[in-house]
Design a protein around this motif. Structure first.
Motif, PDB file in Angstrom:
ATOM      1  N   PRO A  33       0.790  -1.233   0.000  1.00 44.48           N
ATOM      2  CA  PRO A  33       0.000   0.000   0.000  1.00 44.48           C
ATOM      3  C   PRO A  33       0.824   1.286   0.000  1.00 44.48           C
ATOM      4  O   PRO A  33       0.294   2.356  -0.285  1.00 44.48           O
ATOM      5  CB  PRO A  33      -0.815  -0.111   1.292  1.00 44.48           C
ATOM      6  CG  PRO A  33       0.047  -0.928   2.194  1.00 44.48           C
ATOM      7  CD  PRO A  33       0.760  -1.905   1.293  1.00 44.48           C
ATOM      8  N   THR A  34       2.117   1.186   0.329  1.00 44.65           N
ATOM      9  CA  THR A  34       2.973   2.368   0.394  1.00 44.65           C
ATOM     10  C   THR A  34       4.327   2.054  -0.236  1.00 44.65           C
ATOM     11  O   THR A  34       4.692   0.882  -0.416  1.00 44.65           O
ATOM     12  CB  THR A  34       3.207   2.807   1.857  1.00 44.65           C
ATOM     13  OG1 THR A  34       3.949   1.769   2.520  1.00 44.65           O
ATOM     14  CG2 THR A  34       1.889   3.083   2.586  1.00 44.65           C
ATOM     15  N   GLU A  84       9.801   9.671   2.382  1.00 35.51           N
ATOM     16  CA  GLU A  84       9.195  10.945   2.000  1.00 35.51           C
ATOM     17  C   GLU A  84       8.072  10.661   1.017  1.00 35.51           C
ATOM     18  O   GLU A  84       8.289   9.995   0.002  1.00 35.51           O
ATOM     19  CB  GLU A  84      10.241  11.850   1.353  1.00 35.51           C
ATOM     20  CG  GLU A  84       9.703  13.207   0.958  1.00 35.51           C
ATOM     21  CD  GLU A  84      10.777  14.077   0.333  1.00 35.51           C
ATOM     22  OE1 GLU A  84      10.483  14.693  -0.712  1.00 35.51           O
ATOM     23  OE2 GLU A  84      11.898  14.109   0.862  1.00 35.51           O
ATOM     24  N   ALA A  85       6.879  11.145   1.348  1.00 32.34           N
ATOM     25  CA  ALA A  85       5.675  10.854   0.549  1.00 32.34           C
ATOM     26  C   ALA A  85       5.546   9.333   0.448  1.00 32.34           C
ATOM     27  O   ALA A  85       5.866   8.621   1.386  1.00 32.34           O
ATOM     28  CB  ALA A  85       5.719  11.549  -0.792  1.00 32.34           C
ATOM     29  N   ASP A  90      -0.452   9.010  -2.536  1.00 32.11           N
ATOM     30  CA  ASP A  90       0.604   9.675  -3.303  1.00 32.11           C
ATOM     31  C   ASP A  90       0.865   8.928  -4.601  1.00 32.11           C
ATOM     32  O   ASP A  90       0.505   7.751  -4.736  1.00 32.11           O
ATOM     33  CB  ASP A  90       1.900   9.735  -2.490  1.00 32.11           C
ATOM     34  CG  ASP A  90       1.792  10.599  -1.249  1.00 32.11           C
ATOM     35  OD1 ASP A  90       1.160  11.667  -1.331  1.00 32.11           O
ATOM     36  OD2 ASP A  90       2.336  10.194  -0.202  1.00 32.11           O
ATOM     37  N   THR A  91       1.520   9.603  -5.525  1.00 30.21           N
ATOM     38  CA  THR A  91       1.919   8.950  -6.779  1.00 30.21           C
ATOM     39  C   THR A  91       3.426   8.777  -6.867  1.00 30.21           C
ATOM     40  O   THR A  91       3.914   8.082  -7.756  1.00 30.21           O
ATOM     41  CB  THR A  91       1.424   9.740  -8.010  1.00 30.21           C
ATOM     42  OG1 THR A  91       1.936  11.081  -7.934  1.00 30.21           O
ATOM     43  CG2 THR A  91      -0.095   9.748  -8.076  1.00 30.21           C
ATOM     44  N   LEU A 113      18.986   5.708  -1.535  1.00 31.68           N
ATOM     45  CA  LEU A 113      17.768   6.501  -1.540  1.00 31.68           C
ATOM     46  C   LEU A 113      17.001   6.047  -2.771  1.00 31.68           C
ATOM     47  O   LEU A 113      17.386   6.348  -3.897  1.00 31.68           O
ATOM     48  CB  LEU A 113      18.069   8.003  -1.610  1.00 31.68           C
ATOM     49  CG  LEU A 113      16.843   8.908  -1.742  1.00 31.68           C
ATOM     50  CD1 LEU A 113      15.915   8.746  -0.537  1.00 31.68           C
ATOM     51  CD2 LEU A 113      17.258  10.354  -1.911  1.00 31.68           C
ATOM     52  N   GLY A 114      15.953   5.247  -2.547  1.00 33.26           N
ATOM     53  CA  GLY A 114      15.179   4.666  -3.636  1.00 33.26           C
ATOM     54  C   GLY A 114      13.992   5.535  -4.028  1.00 33.26           C
ATOM     55  O   GLY A 114      13.361   6.157  -3.164  1.00 33.26           O
ATOM     56  N   ARG A 115      13.702   5.565  -5.321  1.00 28.40           N
ATOM     57  CA  ARG A 115      12.555   6.308  -5.846  1.00 28.40           C
ATOM     58  C   ARG A 115      11.476   5.331  -6.310  1.00 28.40           C
ATOM     59  O   ARG A 115      11.778   4.334  -6.973  1.00 28.40           O
ATOM     60  CB  ARG A 115      13.004   7.215  -6.980  1.00 28.40           C
ATOM     61  CG  ARG A 115      13.779   8.432  -6.493  1.00 28.40           C
ATOM     62  CD  ARG A 115      14.221   9.323  -7.636  1.00 28.40           C
ATOM     63  NE  ARG A 115      15.341   8.771  -8.376  1.00 28.40           N
ATOM     64  CZ  ARG A 115      16.595   8.818  -7.983  1.00 28.40           C
ATOM     65  NH1 ARG A 115      16.913   9.373  -6.834  1.00 28.40           N
ATOM     66  NH2 ARG A 115      17.558   8.307  -8.714  1.00 28.40           N
TER      67      ARG A 115
END
Length: 132
Positions: A33-34, A84-85, A90-91, A113-115
């Motif tokens: 979910p996140t 973060e977000a 969120d998208t 730091l993964g996107r």
């Protein structure tokens, strides 16, 4: 991959049993979910050797055509440093983490730091910056 061959406790160190934590994502019973939940489930997929899940949760724009995991690597601990977000509405999101591993007697740490992006209700790993 089958659940009986996996650890009792989830490799992501949530404190939950694997089958009720990341295992349900790996088996396709639920979607993360996140962005943080996806990060944890991807770490657990590395730990249990689930390459199919790793490829399925990699964004199609950056996904490699194949993935071969090194069987000598044991993933031993995940530390989430920040998120973060990346929430359910969120998208986009970012997750900073440290993944600890062992190769034989040698220990190492991967910090990244993964996107992540959410498309059609599913989170995907896009890419990340490794912290040296």
């Amino acid at each position: 991959m089958s659940l009986p061959d996996t650890p009792e406790n989830c490799p992501c160190l949530s404190g939950e049993r694997y089958v009720s934590c990341c295992g349900r994502y790996h088996e396709g019973e639920a979607v993360a979910p996140t962005a943080e939940a996806l990060m944890r489930s991807r770490y657990s997929a590395f730990a249990v050797g689930d390459t199919a899940y790793l490829l399925a949760t990699w964004h199609p724009g950056t996904r490699p055509s194949s993935l071969e995991l090194d069987a000598r690597v044991s993933w031993v601990r995940l530390d989430i440093l920040a998120a973060e977000a990346g929430g359910p509405f969120d998208t986009e999101g970012q997750v900073a983490f440290r993944a600890h591993y062992r190769v034989g007697a040698r220990r190492g740490v991967l910090e990244e730091l993964g996107r992540f992006v959410r498309q059609d209700g599913r989170w995907f790993y896009v890419d990340g910056d490794v912290v040296e």
